[in-house]
Design a protein around this motif. Sequence first.
Motif, mmCIF file in Angstrom:
data_model
loop_
_atom_site.group_PDB
_atom_site.id
_atom_site.type_symbol
_atom_site.label_atom_id
_atom_site.label_comp_id
_atom_site.label_asym_id
_atom_site.label_seq_id
_atom_site.Cartn_x
_atom_site.Cartn_y
_atom_site.Cartn_z
ATOM 1 N N ASP A 117 28.509 68.106 79.143
ATOM 2 C CA ASP A 117 27.235 68.623 78.642
ATOM 3 C C ASP A 117 26.232 68.793 79.778
ATOM 4 O OD1 ASP A 117 28.290 68.671 76.122
ATOM 5 O OD2 ASP A 117 27.388 66.756 75.498
ATOM 6 N N SER A 118 26.243 67.863 80.726
ATOM 7 C CA SER A 118 25.319 67.957 81.870
ATOM 8 C C SER A 118 25.644 69.181 82.720
ATOM 9 C CB SER A 118 25.400 66.684 82.716
ATOM 10 O OG SER A 118 25.052 65.555 81.945
ATOM 11 N N ILE A 119 26.932 69.417 82.961
ATOM 12 C CA ILE A 119 27.323 70.573 83.782
ATOM 13 C C ILE A 119 26.931 71.871 83.086
ATOM 14 C CG2 ILE A 119 29.311 71.820 84.714
ATOM 15 C CD1 ILE A 119 30.636 69.108 85.153
ATOM 16 N N ARG A 120 27.137 71.929 81.778
ATOM 17 C CA ARG A 120 26.755 73.140 81.037
ATOM 18 C C ARG A 120 25.248 73.361 81.084
ATOM 19 N NH1 ARG A 120 30.607 70.928 77.174
ATOM 20 N NH2 ARG A 120 32.580 72.094 77.307
ATOM 21 N N PHE A 121 24.474 72.266 80.997
ATOM 22 C CA PHE A 121 23.010 72.384 81.042
ATOM 23 C C PHE A 121 22.557 72.925 82.401
ATOM 24 C CE2 PHE A 121 18.920 70.479 82.204
ATOM 25 C CZ PHE A 121 18.117 70.972 81.180
ATOM 26 N N VAL A 122 23.124 72.389 83.489
ATOM 27 C CA VAL A 122 22.756 72.859 84.830
ATOM 28 C C VAL A 122 23.152 74.320 85.009
ATOM 29 C CG1 VAL A 122 23.189 72.554 87.295
ATOM 30 C CG2 VAL A 122 22.876 70.558 85.824
ATOM 31 N N GLN A 123 24.348 74.671 84.570
ATOM 32 C CA GLN A 123 24.806 76.041 84.714
ATOM 33 C C GLN A 123 23.926 77.004 83.930
ATOM 34 O OE1 GLN A 123 26.892 77.425 86.648
ATOM 35 N NE2 GLN A 123 26.883 79.468 85.734
ATOM 36 N N LYS A 124 23.510 76.599 82.725
ATOM 37 C CA LYS A 124 22.671 77.465 81.913
ATOM 38 C C LYS A 124 21.328 77.722 82.587
ATOM 39 C CE LYS A 124 20.914 77.921 77.178
ATOM 40 N NZ LYS A 124 20.829 77.267 75.842
ATOM 41 N N ASN A 125 20.747 76.681 83.184
ATOM 42 C CA ASN A 125 19.475 76.869 83.873
ATOM 43 C C ASN A 125 19.630 77.707 85.137
ATOM 44 O OD1 ASN A 125 17.080 75.072 82.683
ATOM 45 N ND2 ASN A 125 19.008 73.995 82.329
ATOM 46 N N LYS A 128 19.612 81.302 84.178
ATOM 47 C CA LYS A 128 18.265 81.811 83.902
ATOM 48 C C LYS A 128 17.550 82.211 85.191
ATOM 49 C CE LYS A 128 17.515 79.177 79.647
ATOM 50 N NZ LYS A 128 16.681 78.120 78.988
ATOM 51 N N ARG A 129 17.875 81.540 86.292
ATOM 52 C CA ARG A 129 17.228 81.829 87.575
ATOM 53 C C ARG A 129 18.028 82.810 88.432
ATOM 54 N NH1 ARG A 129 15.704 77.221 85.607
ATOM 55 N NH2 ARG A 129 13.676 76.298 86.100
ATOM 56 N N GLY A 130 19.055 83.397 87.853
ATOM 57 C CA GLY A 130 19.803 84.420 88.565
ATOM 58 C C GLY A 130 20.852 83.906 89.527
ATOM 59 N N LEU A 131 21.175 82.601 89.484
ATOM 60 C CA LEU A 131 22.173 82.029 90.391
ATOM 61 C C LEU A 131 23.458 81.626 89.665
ATOM 62 C CD1 LEU A 131 19.850 79.743 92.555
ATOM 63 C CD2 LEU A 131 20.723 81.995 93.134
ATOM 64 N N GLY A 132 23.545 81.941 88.392
ATOM 65 C CA GLY A 132 24.689 81.481 87.616
ATOM 66 C C GLY A 132 26.002 82.129 87.990
ATOM 67 N N ALA A 133 25.949 83.393 88.432
ATOM 68 C CA ALA A 133 27.201 84.086 88.769
ATOM 69 C C ALA A 133 27.909 83.423 89.939
ATOM 70 C CB ALA A 133 26.915 85.553 89.082
ATOM 71 N N GLN A 134 27.122 82.913 90.899
ATOM 72 C CA GLN A 134 27.729 82.284 92.077
ATOM 73 C C GLN A 134 28.278 80.898 91.772
ATOM 74 O OE1 GLN A 134 24.808 83.708 91.964
ATOM 75 N NE2 GLN A 134 24.731 85.347 93.502
#
Length: 637
Positions: A117-125, A128-134
């Motif tokens: 759940d923590s990893i999913r929360f960090v990835q989701k945020n 939102k800031r445009g860094l999720g693809a990397q």
Amino acid sequence: MADEQPKSESKKVINPVEGSSAVKPELTLDFSRPPMPANKIISDHDPLEAGEFSSEEPLQALQQVSNIKYRSIEHPNHMLRIVLGFGLLILVFGGLFLGLPYYLMRTDRAINKATKDSIRFVQKNLEKRGLGAQTKPYAESLLAHLKLTDAPGTDAAAAKAWRDMDCRFLIQEALSRRFRGALDPTGQYLLTNCQLAQDMPQAALRQLTENYGDAAQFQRNGDSWEMLPMQLLAGEAQRRMQVFRLVAPKTYPGCRRWAASPSCMQRFVDQARQPLRSRFDDGYAVLKPGLKNQNPVLKAWLALATSWNFAKTGNGVQVEGVLKEAAGLFPRLYDPFLEREIFRQRMLNAYKLRDKKLAMSIWKARPAVLMESDEAGFYDINLLRALMGKGDKAGPALDEFFAHPESHQRYRFDPYFIRIVVEQAIRYQKPLDGLTYIDRIHEQQEDDKILDSEWLPLLRARLLLAQQNGLEALQTLQPLERFVVRSPELAHLKGTAMLHAYSTKPYRLLAAAEFQKAANLEPRGEHFFALILSFLDSKDFQKAEAAFKFWQRVKPRPGEDAWRSLAHGLLNYSQGREAVAAQIWNELSQRNPGFVAVKSLKTNLAEDPNYLKDQIVKKIIPMLPADGPMSPLAVFQ
């Protein structure tokens, strides 16, 4: 004097800028004149009063000052900060990825769920800031690892969870003993399965020994359908470690007669791997209906073993029939080893049949996901497709295959495929690459194992003959006589090596003795042709005539008539009957216009009528094709 002021004492000081020492100057005060009024000082130093510039200039200066554009207080290297921040984020994810196998190697579902759940929360945020693809690939890898170490509630849930695991990832994580200890039975099976799919039988045997003790004893113990898939993997791992040894069939006390039992299933698979043909119809008739309600993995094993038995009889149509039916079990059945092995056997069978349409249909149904995750595991398929394609693709495909280091490491367990590689290396004039391939396979065997199987040295001898190295080929073959007694292939190659290595009469007669031994074991045209030429080269015409008369009483195989006519002409030519020989060869050319050997012979005789007066063997061998009677691929089955 009273008004004379005392001079101040000089003091040495250090210049803070230049770092040099200087003498403090003396201060002189002049009290002889009255002090200057303050307004005078101001007026003398006022630029306007002094007339240095007009009264308009201060306004212009103030305007210029107001127009000055100051730099933003934001850092000038904004992109650098973003890159550094992203790099730090990657390091954090990398640290978690490397650390979790050692600190979260447990089946506590609560801890794993909180971490996921923590990893999913960090990835989701981050998205939102445009860094999720990397960062998404790293997050998915972490989630996959936690899913791996989670404890499913049921076997079905465990099997579903393992389907998403990549074999390379699983094998890499299995380097940790704590990780291996946390695997459930489904995970242990898939790990061993992946190790065999990645051509790592040593690692598979270590895994089996760690979990079940002695692998050989584990394979033959018990009579459980649940443990049978793992026991079949144990047997396959042992066979791959003994691929160069003559292994006697194992005995299975629980299967004295064919029955639908785990012991009989193991016996059926074990006998299918033996080189000798065996009666398997009865076992297949009993096992196939008995596995109807069993694990689909066992059905795939039965089809694979049946295809091996059919291949011994040369029935490629039946091989494709059973394998095509087994291929229908995938991808619903997740078993990387069996899926790859069934696909490989289908392509090898299409190559044997020289059926391009069949190969194309099999390729269209290829396991694309498995091939994408393990590209090096299908180099053999790429080579087979090139060999069945246009002729100009085969040579480059061989070069590409030999250039990959993994070709020598992974493709050393299938004797039939190794023979294909050696054959094509000789045909496309790449014997040195083929010899390197064979020698590296031999080097990877364990030192305490004795090479007591003849087929690998026979392949090496053929490659040496292709390089005109008869002496080394003879040295390679001679040790085999200690344990190979009745082998027409060994005798024929030994005689050919003698013809290549020596040119004196005694060795010609020794070579003739080897060819005669091979002909007695198996009356083939290659043996008789080589025998007759050995006698002709040693001027023993009577024995050559006797050998030819005996050959005439043997029913010829397809294509042997041309070689018999060529030998008949040589027999007449050597005894001075050139006109008879010329007539025989002319008739041969008319019957077989594409027979290259007789074309070359007639061309050489047209240039020099005495071309064959001596050293017949030395002059005939270069005219023969790669699979001619005294060529490297002679009696190549």
